[in-house]
Scaffold this active site. Structure first.
Site, PDB file in Angstrom:
ATOM      1  N   GLU A 173      -0.093  -2.915  -2.090  1.00 37.59           N
ATOM      2  CA  GLU A 173       1.240  -3.456  -1.824  1.00 37.59           C
ATOM      3  C   GLU A 173       1.596  -4.496  -2.880  1.00 37.59           C
ATOM      4  O   GLU A 173       0.708  -5.147  -3.453  1.00 37.59           O
ATOM      5  CB  GLU A 173       1.266  -4.100  -0.417  1.00 37.59           C
ATOM      6  CG  GLU A 173       2.622  -4.676  -0.057  1.00 37.59           C
ATOM      7  CD  GLU A 173       2.764  -5.040   1.430  1.00 37.59           C
ATOM      8  OE1 GLU A 173       1.755  -5.030   2.158  1.00 37.59           O
ATOM      9  OE2 GLU A 173       3.898  -5.340   1.839  1.00 37.59           O
TER      10      GLU A 173
ATOM     11  N   ASN B 282       7.990   1.551   7.313  1.00 34.92           N
ATOM     12  CA  ASN B 282       6.727   0.864   7.607  1.00 34.92           C
ATOM     13  C   ASN B 282       6.971  -0.160   8.708  1.00 34.92           C
ATOM     14  O   ASN B 282       7.935  -0.933   8.639  1.00 34.92           O
ATOM     15  CB  ASN B 282       6.211   0.128   6.364  1.00 34.92           C
ATOM     16  CG  ASN B 282       5.073  -0.822   6.698  1.00 34.92           C
ATOM     17  OD1 ASN B 282       3.950  -0.401   6.959  1.00 34.92           O
ATOM     18  ND2 ASN B 282       5.357  -2.128   6.741  1.00 34.92           N
ATOM     19  N   GLU B 283       6.143  -0.146   9.713  1.00 37.73           N
ATOM     20  CA  GLU B 283       6.239  -1.121  10.810  1.00 37.73           C
ATOM     21  C   GLU B 283       7.706  -1.357  11.200  1.00 37.73           C
ATOM     22  O   GLU B 283       8.185  -2.505  11.237  1.00 37.73           O
ATOM     23  CB  GLU B 283       5.516  -2.431  10.452  1.00 37.73           C
ATOM     24  CG  GLU B 283       4.036  -2.211  10.230  1.00 37.73           C
ATOM     25  CD  GLU B 283       3.174  -3.484  10.225  1.00 37.73           C
ATOM     26  OE1 GLU B 283       3.718  -4.592  10.211  1.00 37.73           O
ATOM     27  OE2 GLU B 283       1.936  -3.330  10.244  1.00 37.73           O
TER      28      GLU B 283
ATOM     29  N   GLU C 168      -3.099   1.348   8.041  1.00 40.80           N
ATOM     30  CA  GLU C 168      -3.464  -0.049   7.781  1.00 40.80           C
ATOM     31  C   GLU C 168      -4.573  -0.430   8.745  1.00 40.80           C
ATOM     32  O   GLU C 168      -4.374  -0.403   9.968  1.00 40.80           O
ATOM     33  CB  GLU C 168      -2.261  -0.988   7.942  1.00 40.80           C
ATOM     34  CG  GLU C 168      -1.282  -0.868   6.790  1.00 40.80           C
ATOM     35  CD  GLU C 168      -0.181  -1.913   6.797  1.00 40.80           C
ATOM     36  OE1 GLU C 168      -0.420  -3.055   7.249  1.00 40.80           O
ATOM     37  OE2 GLU C 168       0.925  -1.566   6.351  1.00 40.80           O
TER      38      GLU C 168
ATOM     39  N   GLN D 205      -6.391  -4.207   1.878  1.00 33.89           N
ATOM     40  CA  GLN D 205      -5.742  -3.476   0.827  1.00 33.89           C
ATOM     41  C   GLN D 205      -6.702  -3.334  -0.341  1.00 33.89           C
ATOM     42  O   GLN D 205      -7.678  -4.087  -0.415  1.00 33.89           O
ATOM     43  CB  GLN D 205      -4.488  -4.203   0.399  1.00 33.89           C
ATOM     44  CG  GLN D 205      -3.441  -4.311   1.513  1.00 33.89           C
ATOM     45  CD  GLN D 205      -2.087  -4.794   1.003  1.00 33.89           C
ATOM     46  OE1 GLN D 205      -1.865  -4.964  -0.184  1.00 33.89           O
ATOM     47  NE2 GLN D 205      -1.165  -5.046   1.942  1.00 33.89           N
TER      48      GLN D 205
HETATM   49  O1  AHR Z   1      -1.178  -5.551   4.887  1.00 29.48           O
HETATM   50  C1  AHR Z   1      -0.382  -6.671   5.050  1.00 29.48           C
HETATM   51  C2  AHR Z   1       0.817  -6.421   5.952  1.00 29.48           C
HETATM   52  O2  AHR Z   1       0.356  -6.140   7.252  1.00 29.48           O
HETATM   53  C3  AHR Z   1       1.669  -5.239   5.627  1.00 29.48           C
HETATM   54  O3  AHR Z   1       2.613  -5.531   4.655  1.00 29.48           O
HETATM   55  C4  AHR Z   1       2.316  -4.930   6.925  1.00 29.48           C
HETATM   56  O4  AHR Z   1       2.651  -3.568   7.046  1.00 29.48           O
HETATM   57  C5  AHR Z   1       1.309  -5.394   7.956  1.00 29.48           C
HETATM   58  O5  AHR Z   1       1.882  -6.167   8.919  1.00 29.48           O
END
Ligand code: AHR
Length: 659
Positions: free
Chosen positions: A47, A194-195, A312, A361
């Site tokens: 990211e 995403n989310e 994630e 990540q």
């Molecule tokens: O990985 C960090 C963050 O965690 C991501 O940007 C988000 O999707 C999650 O809340």
């Protein structure tokens, strides 16, 4: 007084638990092999956050740090070693404020933006679409792109797909060519937001379903490339989200995401056994989450055609002192190695539903496999577990049942051991075992059913201290070591699992599974087909219908002489297997289809849909096996193909010489 009562109860509990100690025994049933562990389970996430992209992966062409077209050569080299299958990008929360057109074209003309989620820093967009695809090329991995549905538009995302995937002439493909890329990339994996329940738009599940369905209608397949769309799934244990999406969207998407972090508001490396235990327990919650979300999905998708994609996962601790709190930079210890091993075992064991995951990540953020500082690079314990476990990529899961001793800490308990196993393309079994216990060696007996072991080798990752870690000054405190604390005793493997360790055993031997082929006299070439008339939404029970026409075909295909609307077809015959082993069959159809082999329903690709592929695997002995393929065609597009892939062979259309 209270404290005294408490310690008496604790003492009683511990004594009872001690006497209740079980023998550690795993039964690994090679005879029940069925599902393939997709290599995509071992994918990663990157990211625009802190130093993940900038300084972690990307230095720019003019950096003194060795790079290939701007990408760090040391990091890319290390990542290639663990065979990353796919990389998710550009977020995360960042994805829903990212406008891809800002990240293409001459770098000095790219607009800047504020990265509002991650520290309010200025993003100069020097790493964009072309740089990401170059990174994927250098890593030899697939791209997984998360689109912006929070602050973007349907048109913006649909144009991104066209820019990347079309080879026809259009303003988007002309733009791509003007930016130096002639041929399309053919990106398959696309996240639709995403989310969206949080940073991605604060949507309710019903609203998200409508949005996602609308987006999916405009995200097109270009050429032969088939998109695998991944819908935003639940936040951890939000079962309502999963249920609503499955109700509203059915199985239109390839996958449904799930996000779950093992989080602890404490230091990543400065801890004692209490926090070790908490992290083990919180990691094991992944098992419950996957089981419960899968059970909901099963109601709508009983044949596991839709993937649960844990895109994630990983540990989330306090940041390292002195670093930007929004950069999420944390170190990584032996504890994280256990978290990795446990999660990967859980994913392997659920590989019929879990077809992709991405640890958060990849570099310098949360539970990274690599940390960088200037020109220095450190491989974390997490990296080493990915390295040890890569033997499971695309291997066949050997279902295992485990009776485990308890790891008791104060008044709480978790199973001490955690395991998964698979058979690879060369006929070797790999058994990965984690001993969660902070203090105790665990003796484990592995009983192999359907496999005669002849020799074993092993690898281990452990250290003297629970919080041992690799640092920029001491990068090799934890490295993979040879392991030999096992023996082979009358077909059983006895292992002495040291405390707080991750072990992978490689077992050589022979499969010993009862012959499942059938005798066939006077086999004739081709498959018989019967044709039925009707209009269906799902495959009917053909045995209750009248046959309208019969004939033979050389392979599973739509017979030329058959009309193309409102018909059903049943193909039957035998397949001749030349070499005993595991086989993967893929049925591609528009509309519904299913395939049985012997007694077993192997692939169900039912329902009215555009061309769609579903695979199933099975162990077959050399010789003949009865097969049937059922298919229906409503109207519109039409297609039917059966592919197979055996040991040491590429995927091919099941050829006529074996039917
Ligand atoms: O990985 C960090 C963050 O965690 C991501 O940007 C988000 O999707 C999650 O809340």
């Amino acid at each position: 007084m209270k404290r005294k009562t408490f310690s008496i109860i604790t003492a009683l509990f511990l004594t009872a638990a001690l006497y209740a100690q079980t023998e550690n025994k795993a039964i690994l049933e090679a005879t029940k092999m069925k599902s393939k562990i997709s290599r995509f389970v071992y994918s990663h996430f990157s990211e625009h956050l802190g130093h993940c992209i900038y300084e972690g992966l990307w230095m720019g062409e003019n950096s003194p740090i060795p790079n290939n077209k701007g990408i760090r050569t040391d990091v890319a080299g290390a990542l290639k070693q663990i065979k990353i299958p796919a990389l998710r990008w550009p977020g995360g929360c960042f994805a829903d404020e990212y406008h891809w057109k800002d990240g293409i074209g001459p770098k000095n003309e790219r607009p800047k933006m504020i990265n509002t989620n991650w520290g309010g820093v200025t993003e100069d967009n020097s790493f964009g679409t072309h740089e990401f695809l170059e990174l994927c090329d250098q890593l030899g991995c697939e791209a997984y792109i998360s689109g912006n549905i929070g602050s973007g538009t349907v048109q913006e995302m649909s144009q991104w797909v066209e820019y990347l995937n079309s080879d026809n002439e259009s303003p988007m493909t002309d733009l791509r060519k003007a930016n130096g890329r002639e041929k399309s990339w053919g990106v398959k994996f696309w996240g639709v937001g995403n989310e969206s329940w949080g940073c991605g738009g604060r949507m309710k599940p019903g609203y998200y379903s409508d949005q996602a369905l609308q987006y999916s209608a405009f995200l097109k397949n270009h050429g032969d490339n088939r998109l695998k769309l991944i819908a935003v799934g639940p936040n951890s244990a939000d079962y309502k989200w999963t249920e609503t999406l499955m109700q509203e969207m059915g199985i239109r998407f390839w996958g449904l995401a799930l996000h779950y972090y093992t989080s602890l508001n404490a230091s990543a490396t400065n801890f004692a056994e209490d926090e070790w235990f908490k992290v083990m327990k919180s990691t094991l919650f992944m098992e419950e989450l996957i089981s419960k979300h899968s059970a909901i999905m099963d109601q709508f998708d009983p044949f596991n055609n839709m993937a649960l994609v844990v895109d994630e996962w990983g540990t989330w601790y306090q940041v390292e002192p002195g670093t930007n709190p929004r950069f999420l930079f944390q170190l990584n210890s032996l504890r994280d190695a256990l978290v990795t091993g446990i999660n990967l075992n859980i994913f392997n064991n659920h590989c019929n539903r879990i077809k992709m995951t991405a640890i958060a990540q990849i570099v310098n953020v949360l539970q990274s496999v690599i940390l960088t500082q200037g020109e220095k690079m450190v491989l974390t314990p997490t990296y080493h577990v990915f390295d040890m476990y890569k033997v499971h990529h695309d291997a066949f899961l050997i279902p295992s049942s485990l009776e485990s001793d308890n790891y008791i800490y104060e008044v709480d308990t978790v199973p001490a051991l955690n395991i998964s196993s698979s058979l690879d393309q060369n006929g070797k079994i790999h058994i990965s075992v984690c001993n969660l216990h902070a203090q105790k060696t665990e003796d484990l007996t592995c009983q192999l059913k359907g496999y005669k072991a002849s020799s074993i080798t092993g690898q281990i990752l452990t250290a003297d201290k629970l919080n041992a870690h690799n640092s920029f000054d001491k990068p090799n405190t934890l490295t993979i070591q040879p392991f030999s604390e096992f023996s082979l005793d009358e077909g059983n493997i006895e292992v002495k699992m040291p405390p707080h360790s991750v072990v992978v055993l490689e077992v050589t031997g022979n499969l010993n599974i009862p012959d499942n082929s059938v005798k066939v006299n006077n086999a004739k070439p081709g498959l018989k087909y019967s044709m039925y008339k009707g209009s269906w939404y799902r495959l009917p029970d053909f045995t209750k219908l009248n046959i309208q026409k019969e004939g033979t075909v050389p392979v599973v295909e739509y017979p030329e002489e058959v009309p193309v609307n409102d018909i059903g077809l049943v193909f039957s015959g035998f397949i001749k297997i030349e070499k005993t082993g595991m086989y993967v069959f893929t049925l591609a159809s528009d509309d519904g289809s299913k395939k049985t082999i012997g007694e077993e329903m192997l692939v169900s690709n039912d329902g009215r849909h555009a061309i769609n592929e579903v695979e199933g695997s099975i162990f077959l002995h050399e010789g003949y096996h009865p097969i049937t393929v059922e298919f229906f065609q409503a109207s519109g597009g039409c297609g039917l193909q059966l592919f197979m892939q055996g040991i040491e062979s590429d995927r091919v259309i099941v050829p006529e010489n074996i039917l």
